[in-house]
Design an enzyme around this catalytic site. Structure first.
Site, short mmCIF file in Angstrom:
data_model
loop_
_atom_site.label_atom_id
_atom_site.label_comp_id
_atom_site.label_asym_id
_atom_site.label_seq_id
_atom_site.Cartn_x
_atom_site.Cartn_y
_atom_site.Cartn_z
N SER A 57 0.85 -1.18 0.00
CA SER A 57 0.00 0.00 0.00
C SER A 57 0.88 1.23 0.00
O SER A 57 1.87 1.30 0.74
CB SER A 57 -0.91 0.01 1.23
OG SER A 57 -1.74 1.15 1.24
N HIS A 84 -2.54 7.36 -4.60
CA HIS A 84 -2.62 6.19 -3.72
C HIS A 84 -2.73 4.95 -4.58
O HIS A 84 -3.34 4.98 -5.66
CB HIS A 84 -3.85 6.31 -2.81
CG HIS A 84 -4.35 4.99 -2.30
ND1 HIS A 84 -5.40 4.31 -2.90
CD2 HIS A 84 -3.96 4.22 -1.26
CE1 HIS A 84 -5.62 3.19 -2.25
NE2 HIS A 84 -4.76 3.11 -1.25
N ASN A 91 -2.79 0.37 -4.01
CA ASN A 91 -2.54 -0.79 -3.17
C ASN A 91 -2.91 -2.06 -3.93
O ASN A 91 -3.77 -2.04 -4.82
CB ASN A 91 -3.28 -0.70 -1.83
CG ASN A 91 -4.76 -0.99 -1.96
OD1 ASN A 91 -5.19 -2.14 -1.89
ND2 ASN A 91 -5.56 0.05 -2.16
N ARG A 113 -3.39 -6.36 -2.94
CA ARG A 113 -3.45 -7.26 -1.78
C ARG A 113 -4.06 -8.60 -2.16
O ARG A 113 -4.81 -8.71 -3.14
CB ARG A 113 -4.28 -6.62 -0.66
CG ARG A 113 -5.69 -6.29 -1.07
CD ARG A 113 -6.42 -5.44 -0.03
NE ARG A 113 -7.79 -5.15 -0.46
CZ ARG A 113 -8.13 -4.15 -1.24
NH1 ARG A 113 -7.21 -3.31 -1.69
NH2 ARG A 113 -9.40 -3.94 -1.57
N HIS A 120 -20.81 12.36 3.25
CA HIS A 120 -21.15 13.52 4.07
C HIS A 120 -20.78 14.83 3.40
O HIS A 120 -21.27 15.89 3.79
CB HIS A 120 -20.47 13.40 5.44
CG HIS A 120 -18.97 13.44 5.41
ND1 HIS A 120 -18.22 12.37 4.98
CD2 HIS A 120 -18.09 14.42 5.74
CE1 HIS A 120 -16.93 12.69 5.06
NE2 HIS A 120 -16.82 13.92 5.52
N GLY A 134 -5.66 -5.23 14.70
CA GLY A 134 -4.55 -5.01 15.61
C GLY A 134 -3.23 -4.81 14.91
O GLY A 134 -2.17 -5.16 15.44
N ARG A 153 -0.08 -2.61 12.94
CA ARG A 153 0.84 -1.58 13.44
C ARG A 153 0.29 -0.19 13.12
O ARG A 153 0.19 0.20 11.96
CB ARG A 153 2.22 -1.77 12.81
CG ARG A 153 3.27 -0.79 13.34
CD ARG A 153 4.64 -1.14 12.77
NE ARG A 153 5.69 -0.30 13.33
CZ ARG A 153 6.20 0.76 12.71
NH1 ARG A 153 5.76 1.12 11.51
NH2 ARG A 153 7.15 1.48 13.28
#
Length: 302
Positions: free
Chosen positions: A105, A119, A121, A123, A188, A271, A273
């Site tokens: 990423s 940007h 990425n 995966r 929004h 969880g 980094r």
């Protein structure tokens, strides 16, 4: 979970996790090398880290460059005992499944407001249902977020995206472009985050090998699409007012990444980094109450 480097997917195709890992780490290396060539002095700093349930990654961040104010290019390969909620929201049959996820990423925040943020990425997810064959899918894409858009840059960017897709299907550029426009949207604000590109999720419509070929085409196309824009715009003069507008518009980037981005949510829920997950945020950003650009200005055009 034990290391698995050769699996069998539901499409009866060998899934070589080791080959995916080798490719992604080489892609991280090549992108970092190419970006460093645009900088006279600034270089990437690397942190290697270990994931608590298994695996880990290496995060590379370049800061305070003359051209790139901040760039992050991260690789990760993590394993877990159960997919987080963000990954099973559309896959309830995989709730509680062990998994592994590999990816690269990157986010690039240029210093010059005439250069766009970008940007990308790529995966791979592999889930391991009990007593069933592993289930795999690819995801990723690339998108462009200008502050002062140049029509020629946007056309050239999308031409590369089209060229990436053309060998695979006559229809997938339009499909993945539409997915990108719908994904990088701030409800929004009722605004798109930028001018789009390609976005795909749950990619397993072809054999594993063919899907992997498409992922490699996207990875190989990113620099081909972005570096020409860097070279065209990096030395353009800009005003303090343009810099202020850039920081204001970066606020939209932060809003999307913290509220809607699936990668950010997955990383935090699993969880991961935190420093690596939030490396996508720009180094300087601002919010201004009820900002309205002058009518017919370049800011209004954006």
């Amino acid at each position: 979970m034990q290391e698995q480097t050769c699996l069998t997917s539901d499409l009866e195709t060998a899934v070589d996790v080791a080959a995916i890992k080798t490719y992604l780490m080489a892609l991280q290396e090549s992108i970092c090398d190419a970006l460093e060539q645009e900088e006279p002095e600034a270089r990437f700093h690397e942190d290697a880290w270990v994931y608590q349930q298994g695996g880990g990654g290496r995060s590379r961040v370049l800061e305070n460059g003359l051209v790139l104010e901040k760039a992050g290019v991260n690789f990760s390969h993590v394993k877990g005992v159960a997919l987080p909620a963000s990954a099973t929201a559309q896959r309830p049959h995989l709730v509680g499944c062990p998994f592994e996820a590999l990816g690269v990423s990157l986010v690039i925040h240029p210093r010059n407001p005439h250069m766009p943020t970008t940007h990308a990425n790529l995966r791979l997810f592999v889930a391991y249902p009990s007593n069933k064959k592993p289930i795999w899918w690819f995801g990723g894409g690339m998108d462009l977020t200008p502050y002062y858009p140049y029509e020629a840059d946007v056309i050239a960017w999308h031409q590369v995206c089209y060229d990436i897709c053309a060998p695979f299907s006559a229809d997938i550029y339009a499909e993945f472009k539409d997915e990108c426009d719908r994904y990088f949207y701030l409800p929004h604000r009722q605004e798109t985050r930028g001018v789009g590109g390609l976005f795909f999720d749950d990619l397993n419509r072809w054999s594993f090998a063919r899907c992997f070929e498409f992922v490699q085409a996207v990875g190989g196309g990113f620099l081909r699409a972005y570096l020409p824009i860097v070279k065209l715009r990096r030395d353009l003069a800009f005003t303090e007012a343009e810099r202020i507008f850039q920081c204001y518009r970066r606020g939209r980037y932060v809003e999307f990444n913290l509220v809607y981005d699936r990668g950010t949510i997955f990383g935090l829920q699993s969880g991961g980094r935190t420093e690596s997950i939030l490396m996508s945020l720009p180094p300087q950003v601002s919010w201004k109450y009820n900002f309205l650009p002058q009518e017919a200005s370049r800011e209004a055009k954006l």
